[in-house]
Design an enzyme around this catalytic site. Structure first.
Site, PDB file in Angstrom:
ATOM      1  N   ASP A 261      34.578  50.812  29.462  1.00  0.00           N
ATOM      2  CA  ASP A 261      33.939  51.290  31.601  1.00  0.00           C
ATOM      3  C   ASP A 261      33.710  52.955  31.191  1.00  0.00           C
ATOM      4  OD1 ASP A 261      36.216  51.205  32.233  1.00  0.00           O
ATOM      5  OD2 ASP A 261      36.366  49.995  33.222  1.00  0.00           O
TER       6      ASP A 261
ATOM      7  N   HIS B 291      39.407  42.479  39.153  1.00  0.00           N
ATOM      8  CA  HIS B 291      38.280  43.284  38.062  1.00  0.00           C
ATOM      9  C   HIS B 291      39.372  43.207  36.662  1.00  0.00           C
ATOM     10  CE1 HIS B 291      38.457  47.642  39.049  1.00  0.00           C
ATOM     11  NE2 HIS B 291      39.143  47.971  37.776  1.00  0.00           N
TER      12      HIS B 291
ATOM     13  N   GLU C 287      33.758  43.900  38.671  1.00  0.00           N
ATOM     14  CA  GLU C 287      33.902  42.938  40.116  1.00  0.00           C
ATOM     15  C   GLU C 287      33.883  41.686  40.863  1.00  0.00           C
ATOM     16  OE1 GLU C 287      35.871  45.499  40.773  1.00  0.00           O
ATOM     17  OE2 GLU C 287      34.623  47.574  40.803  1.00  0.00           O
TER      18      GLU C 287
ATOM     19  N   ASN D 261      41.096  43.853  42.894  1.00  0.00           N
ATOM     20  CA  ASN D 261      40.692  43.098  42.930  1.00  0.00           C
ATOM     21  C   ASN D 261      40.616  41.732  42.425  1.00  0.00           C
ATOM     22  OD1 ASN D 261      39.374  44.309  41.353  1.00  0.00           O
ATOM     23  ND2 ASN D 261      37.626  44.723  42.821  1.00  0.00           N
TER      24      ASN D 261
END
Length: 242
Positions: free
Chosen positions: A67, A138, A143, A136
């Protein structure tokens, strides 16, 4: 899913590096994808030592991007490419032609997505995928709410990711978007290694391994992968069931 719990971060990093080394030895021309961020840095340290000592040869491997923050590239401090350049690619002397990274400054990001998908398809799949996990849940920049059937795509970053991003940059940056491999790439990878350390990751790792599989916590999808190795330190594993 195979779970390994080590006493501390360095032991976990050493174990992770050894796994990657053995996989590279098994397939010297592996297509390798490794997350940036803080958690993999110890793994990179041990990998670099092994390469420099001649314990593993990575000259035939190809390395791809997981990413990148949209608007950044390898010239920007705190970018994913800059992190991998500094801690792995350059110390190992990786040939630039064997590094395939997102140019997240391009105007046509969809073309970047298509180029990466085509590259992976030309290799069949990712052979070795090293992942961290966000607070979270991810994976990369997939996400909460991300589809499990997606390949490379551009995403709006979650509020938690935006907040955490500050630790990577020496100067304030307002990152809003990311470009990332999709979860479908991860599910199709030959071997996935997931790493996490510290008490801060204990809650999300409990959900990752024991929670319901849901795209609201993307890391849970790895429960469906046939060949996942989870490497934790004792703190990150502290909430797991016996």
């Amino acid at each position: 899913m195979n779970l390994y719990v080590d006493n501390n971060y360095d032991e976990m990093s050493r174990r992770t590096a050894e796994m990657i080394i053995q996989l590279m030895k098994k397939k010297p021309d592996s297509l390798v994808c490794m997350a940036a961020g803080n958690t993999p840095l110890g793994t990179f340290t041990h990998l670099v030592k092994a390469v420099q000592k001649g314990e593993v040869n990575v000259e035939a491997c190809h390395f791809i991007s997981l990413d990148e923050w949209v608007g950044l590239d390898g010239t920007d401090e705190g970018s994913c490419r800059q992190t991998l350049d500094a801690h792995f690619f350059k110390p190992c002397g990786i040939d630039e032609q064997r590094i395939h990274f997102f140019d997240a400054k391009r105007a046509n990001l969809q073309a970047e997505c298509e180029k990466m998908d085509a590259l992976i398809q030309s290799h069949g799949h990712i052979d070795v995928l090293l992942l961290g996990v966000g607070m979270n849940g991810h994976l990369g920049f997939n996400e909460p709410g991300a589809g499990f059937d997606t390949y490379t795509h551009v995403v709006e970053l979650d509020a938690v990711t935006k907040q955490v991003s500050a630790k990577y940059f020496t100067e304030p940056r307002e990152v809003q978007m990311g470009i990332t491999l999709g979860i479908k790439h991860m599910l199709e990878a030959e071997t996935v290694i997931l790493i996490a350390d510290g008490l801060k990751k204990a809650d999300i790792m409990q959900k990752a391994l024991h929670g319901e599989v849901t795209n609201e916590v993307p890391v849970t999808v790895l429960q469906q992968h046939p060949n996942v190795h989870v490497c934790l330190d004792a703190a990150a594993a502290s909430l797991l069931k016996a």
